[in-house]
Design a protein around this motif. Structure first.
Motif, PDB file in Angstrom:
ATOM      1  N   GLU A 541       5.368  -5.367  -7.187  1.00 31.97           N
ATOM      2  CA  GLU A 541       5.281  -6.416  -6.172  1.00 31.97           C
ATOM      3  C   GLU A 541       6.580  -7.188  -6.063  1.00 31.97           C
ATOM      4  OE1 GLU A 541       3.944  -7.753  -3.108  1.00 31.97           O
ATOM      5  OE2 GLU A 541       2.635  -6.462  -4.243  1.00 31.97           O
TER       6      GLU A 541
ATOM      7  N   PRO B 132      -4.445 -18.092  -2.139  1.00 31.35           N
ATOM      8  CA  PRO B 132      -3.365 -17.448  -2.908  1.00 31.35           C
ATOM      9  C   PRO B 132      -3.854 -16.841  -4.224  1.00 31.35           C
ATOM     10  CG  PRO B 132      -3.089 -19.835  -2.901  1.00 31.35           C
ATOM     11  CD  PRO B 132      -4.179 -19.528  -1.926  1.00 31.35           C
ATOM     12  N   ALA B 135      -5.480 -13.647  -3.421  1.00 33.46           N
ATOM     13  CA  ALA B 135      -4.456 -12.653  -3.049  1.00 33.46           C
ATOM     14  C   ALA B 135      -3.836 -12.042  -4.301  1.00 33.46           C
ATOM     15  CB  ALA B 135      -3.382 -13.312  -2.195  1.00 33.46           C
ATOM     16  N   LEU B 136      -3.517 -12.896  -5.262  1.00 30.57           N
ATOM     17  CA  LEU B 136      -2.923 -12.386  -6.509  1.00 30.57           C
ATOM     18  C   LEU B 136      -3.901 -11.495  -7.261  1.00 30.57           C
ATOM     19  CD1 LEU B 136      -1.022 -15.528  -7.901  1.00 30.57           C
ATOM     20  CD2 LEU B 136      -0.004 -13.413  -7.061  1.00 30.57           C
ATOM     21  N   ARG B 139      -4.264  -8.224  -5.592  1.00 24.63           N
ATOM     22  CA  ARG B 139      -3.063  -7.404  -5.772  1.00 24.63           C
ATOM     23  C   ARG B 139      -2.995  -6.822  -7.182  1.00 24.63           C
ATOM     24  NH1 ARG B 139      -0.538  -4.045  -5.387  1.00 24.63           N
ATOM     25  NH2 ARG B 139       1.689  -3.714  -5.103  1.00 24.63           N
ATOM     26  N   TYR B 140      -3.183  -7.669  -8.197  1.00 26.79           N
ATOM     27  CA  TYR B 140      -2.967  -7.240  -9.573  1.00 26.79           C
ATOM     28  C   TYR B 140      -4.213  -6.645 -10.218  1.00 26.79           C
ATOM     29  CZ  TYR B 140       1.508  -9.615  -9.389  1.00 26.79           C
ATOM     30  OH  TYR B 140       2.787  -9.986  -9.058  1.00 26.79           O
ATOM     31  N   ARG B 146      -1.450  -4.119   0.706  1.00 27.03           N
ATOM     32  CA  ARG B 146      -1.281  -5.305   1.549  1.00 27.03           C
ATOM     33  C   ARG B 146      -2.286  -5.313   2.705  1.00 27.03           C
ATOM     34  NH1 ARG B 146       5.037  -5.104   2.109  1.00 27.03           N
ATOM     35  NH2 ARG B 146       5.512  -5.457  -0.071  1.00 27.03           N
ATOM     36  N   LYS B 161       2.479 -10.521   2.412  1.00 25.57           N
ATOM     37  CA  LYS B 161       3.712 -10.471   1.623  1.00 25.57           C
ATOM     38  C   LYS B 161       4.196 -11.883   1.306  1.00 25.57           C
ATOM     39  CE  LYS B 161       6.519  -7.323   3.318  1.00 25.57           C
ATOM     40  NZ  LYS B 161       7.589  -6.868   4.225  1.00 25.57           N
ATOM     41  N   LEU B 164       1.769 -13.750  -1.048  1.00 24.29           N
ATOM     42  CA  LEU B 164       1.908 -13.329  -2.448  1.00 24.29           C
ATOM     43  C   LEU B 164       3.174 -13.913  -3.061  1.00 24.29           C
ATOM     44  CD1 LEU B 164       0.825  -9.572  -2.275  1.00 24.29           C
ATOM     45  CD2 LEU B 164      -0.288 -11.367  -3.596  1.00 24.29           C
ATOM     46  N   GLN B 165       4.244 -13.870  -2.301  1.00 25.22           N
ATOM     47  CA  GLN B 165       5.496 -14.416  -2.835  1.00 25.22           C
ATOM     48  C   GLN B 165       5.369 -15.905  -3.111  1.00 25.22           C
ATOM     49  OE1 GLN B 165       8.383 -13.269   0.052  1.00 25.22           O
ATOM     50  NE2 GLN B 165       8.836 -11.338  -0.999  1.00 25.22           N
ATOM     51  N   ARG B 168       3.132 -16.490  -6.151  1.00 27.60           N
ATOM     52  CA  ARG B 168       3.847 -16.204  -7.398  1.00 27.60           C
ATOM     53  C   ARG B 168       4.844 -17.312  -7.715  1.00 27.60           C
ATOM     54  NH1 ARG B 168       4.191 -10.788  -5.926  1.00 27.60           N
ATOM     55  NH2 ARG B 168       6.229 -11.208  -5.021  1.00 27.60           N
TER      56      ARG B 168
END
Lengths: 609, 185
Positions: A541, B132, B135-136, B139-140, B146, B161, B164-165, B168
């Motif tokens: 990511e 968020p 979303a994390l 994703r993980y 996406r 995108k 997620l950024q 994080r």
């Protein structure tokens, strides 16, 4: 963003992935303990003799215990025979003989039980010569019983730095790898493979000629010599003088004061070439000899130990300060401590490159690989062929993946898979010698090409002074003097550098060690430049680039955080662009990351847990 | 692959008993695995190399002086194994980056295993708003793409995108504050 910030970010990212429910560290306690402790032998495998000093007393003790056991067994046997005569089952003697057997085992174990220091030394040797059939030094107890020697041969035990060897008093003797080291004056001689003749009171400078012929006839009478061995003996240049002891390596190789001494080192180039040729012929006829299942006698040359092996052993002998059988970074690069940081880094880089199992030490096998890489021409091919033979445990001329992994401790399943996938061109699941050599040769060409491409930043096929600053230091690289270096010039330069680091043949340990350092320093620039290109990343990511930072989702940034702790969302907003540009930088690494993932998962599945 | 002699050596040389080794493995395996991940290993490779690091540790002249020194030894071994692996794969590694990971590890991880940081991150995750955080997790934890995340959260893929950024980044800042780490430049 500095590399430290990047590393911190990466570490957090990895942990975040875990905290969010992603990949977490597995519990491998059981697997690790099983690997290390299961099928541990309960009795010591190595037969280590007691110290010579205490041999008398212990010998008497063993004799008493052994004698007692024998008498007890005899009595029991007689009793059992009586019972048998009376019609009782002869099985009645079973417990007694078992007890006697136990006692014998006990005696044997006691005899074999080493003192702590001796066991440690033996263990160290065991590591160093793990895959060798015979260790360099074996207990004195094996004596010289199987060896040829003169009638008047006498010797005495000697000890040096805790190691036990022998000193010749009289006569001559064949030394082989089973024999203890020979100590004479300040010299020590260990036979690595084949056999070496040691003659007391013999000085070849004065005794060459008739006395040498007489000696040869005497030796030949007791143990027939091959034609090559005779030729070797007759040539005074094949003799070394350890005070009043003359030694001649008749076959294979030996280590004199830690430096290799090969039967090939006749000093006679033609003879040397013949030897190399004959050993090449032997290796080419490997299949036929292996199918017959017989190995040539010690008269054959270079059939078990290569020049690289001896050099590696010599290097270890010369540099291994802590005598643990392998070389640490400090031992291998003693000058590193005082070297400038860049040079030290290059050394560390080079060391890591050589340390294939990553344990922080260079063992003999790793050095053999390094030395065979720095060799050239016939020596190199021969080194690779020897290595192939070593890997080929069942001697059938092919190396399976199992043999490969067994012969290369430290190589992971994933790496072996990958190597086999590329090397096994006919896809039969095993490597022939040709396949093995082809892969290794291709490696070298590829490596030079890779190095060149790495320097050639603008990709125009020419290295300028800016791209390759060595041009300014060593003009010889720019053969046509046009101010830039083509691939051909670069290749020639690298090969010459490697060649200049090659000291095949007889050489002393200091030259060996320097050669090794030389070759490593010739790699310095390349390794440091190698380190300049970054392409590894941890999180997939992280590497996702974001060019559309001005998306509609931006407006939601302040609502992403709800607690007071995360109240400074403004700063996060202002940092958005920098974070995006950083992630863009790492986007190129996604492909390599995913490729490593493939092999990693392969490794995992094969290893199991 | 560990040979018989290696096993004997392991026992003879280290003087570490099976129970002691079990304790060492228990205390350090997660740390070594995380360290390898931070170096750039995939989870599977980190798993392999972590096991190998312990085997190397036990087949060398290893004396356990304490968790700090053993941890450093294991990390060094793990790093070397990783470099060797990269070599085998023809992958190039920036050694400066590896040095930086070691430096950061020493500064950041106080407990050898990284559990403290993980705990802090979990707390920071909990402090995020639902979207968020989800979303994390998608994703993980769920390895969702996406597009899948976008569908689940009813947003555009490009927005995922960014989300997620940002998520994080928020977590990173939070954990830096919690652990008193210097902020990244």
């Amino acid at each position: 963003m500095s590399s430290k910030d990047k590393a911190q970010s990466r570490l957090i990212s990895v942990m975040l992935e875990e905290a969010a429910g992603g990949a977490a560290p597995p519990d491998r306690s059981k697997a690790i303990l099983e690997q290390l402790y299961d099928d541990m032998p309960r009795v010591p495998l190595q037969v280590i003799p007691p110290k010579q000093g205490s041999r008398g007393n212990r010998g008497m003790l063993y004799a008493l215990i052994g004698g007692g056991a024998a008498v007890a067994a005899l009595l029991v046997l007689l009793l059992a025979m009586n019972f048998s005569d009376d019609g009782t089952s002869p099985g009645a003697d079973q417990p007694a003989s078992a007890a006697s057997g136990e006692e014998d085992d006990q005696v044997r174990d006691e005899r074999n039980a080493p003192d702590r220091g001796e066991r440690r030394r033996q263990s160290d040797r065991g590591t160093r010569n793990e895959r060798k059939v015979t260790p360099l030094v074996t207990p004195l107890e094996v004596s010289f019983a199987p060896l040829a020697r003169s009638e008047d041969f006498t010797w005495q035990a000697a000890e040096r730095q805790g190691e036990r060897g022998i000193q010749l008093d009289k006569g001559w003797v064949f030394l082989d790898p089973k024999a203890p080291p020979l100590f004479e004056d300040n010299h020590d001689l260990r036979v690595h493979d084949g056999r070496t003749l040691a003659v007391k009171n013999f000085d070849v400078s004065t005794d060459a000629g008739q006395r040498l012929e007489t000696l040869m006839n005497q030796v030949n009478d007791r143990h027939p010599l091959g034609d090559e061995e005779k030729q070797r003996m007759r040539n005074p240049r094949n003799w070394k003088q350890l005070r009043d002891v003359g030694i001649c390596v008749l076959a294979g190789g030996a280590l004199l004061n830690g430096s290799p001494l090969l039967a090939q080192d006749s000093g006679d180039t033609a003879a040397k070439e013949d030897v190399v040729k004959s050993s090449e012929e032997k290796s080419s006829s490997h299949e036929s000899s292996s199918s017959s299942g017989t190995n040539n006698d010690s008269g054959s040359v270079g059939n078990s130990g290569s020049a690289e092996e001896l050099k590696a052993a010599a290097l270890i002998g010369a540099k291994d300060a802590d005598k643990n059988g392998s070389l640490s970074f400090e031992e291998f690069f003693p000058t590193a401590a005082n070297a400038p940081e860049m040079a030290r880094k290059a050394m560390a880089d080079r060391f890591a490159e050589m340390d294939s199992n990553g344990d922080g030490e260079l063992n003999q096998d790793e050095l053999v690989v390094v030395l065979s890489k720095s060799s050239s021409g016939t020596d190199k091919v021969q080194g690779l062929k020897n290595h192939f033979k070593k890997l080929d445990a069942d001697n059938n001329g092919f190396v399976t993946q199992t043999e490969f992994m067994a012969g290369m401790p430290g190589v992971t399943q994933a790496a072996a898979d990958q190597f086999f996938t590329s090397a096994d061109t006919d896809g039969d699941g095993q490597l022939s010698e040709q396949e093995y050599l082809a892969t290794k040769s291709a490696d070298i060409g590829d490596q030079i090409r890779k190095q060149f491409d790495m320097y050639d930043k603008n990709g125009d096929g020419q290295l300028t002074k800016d791209e390759f600053p060595i041009i300014g230091v060593d003009a010889s690289i720019d053969a046509d003097g046009d101010g830039s270096v083509s691939f051909e010039e670069f290749e020639k330069f690298i090969k010459e550098k490697v060649k200049s680091g090659d000291h095949s043949g007889s050489s002393d340990s200091s030259s060996d060690s320097s050669s090794s350092e030389d070759s490593s320093s010739s790699h310095k620039s390349s390794s440091s430049s190698e380190s300049k290109s970054a392409n590894d990343s941890s999180s997939a990511e992280d590497s996702s680039s974001s060019s559309d930072s001005s998306s509609s989702e931006d407006s939601s940034s302040s609502s992403d955080s709800k607690s007071a702790e995360d109240s400074d969302s403004n700063s996060s907003k202002s940092n958005d662009s920098s974070s995006n540009s950083n992630s863009q930088k790492s986007s190129s690494s996604q492909s390599s990351s995913s490729s490593s993932k493939k092999s990693g998962s392969g490794a995992k599945s094969s290893k199991g847990s | 692959m560990v040979g018989r002699k290696d096993k004997m050596l392991a026992q003879a040389k280290s003087g570490v008993t099976r129970d002691e080794l079990a304790g060492i493995v228990d205390r350090h395996q997660a740390g070594v695995w995380r360290y390898l991940r931070a170096l750039g290993c995939t989870p599977a490779l980190a798993d392999d190399l972590m096991q190998e690091a312990f085997v190397v540790l036990m087949t060398r002249d290893f004396v356990h002086h304490g968790d700090a020194s053993t941890g450093a030894y294991l990390r060094k071994t793990a790093r070397n194994l990783f470099l060797a692996e990269c070599r085998h794969q023809g992958r190039q590694v920036n050694l400066e980056d590896l040095d930086a990971v070691e430096a950061v590890w020493k500064e950041t991880i106080s407990d050898e295993s990284g559990e403290t940081m993980k705990g802090a991150l979990q707390q920071c995750l909990r402090s995020l708003t639902d979207r968020p955080r989800l979303a994390l997790e998608l994703r993980y934890r769920d390895k969702a793409s996406r597009e899948q995340i976008a569908e689940r959260l009813s947003i555009k893929a490009g927005g995922v995108k960014t989300l997620l950024q940002r998520a994080r980044k928020l977590v990173e800042e939070c954990v830096r504050r919690r652990l008193n780490l210097e902020a990244g430049s």
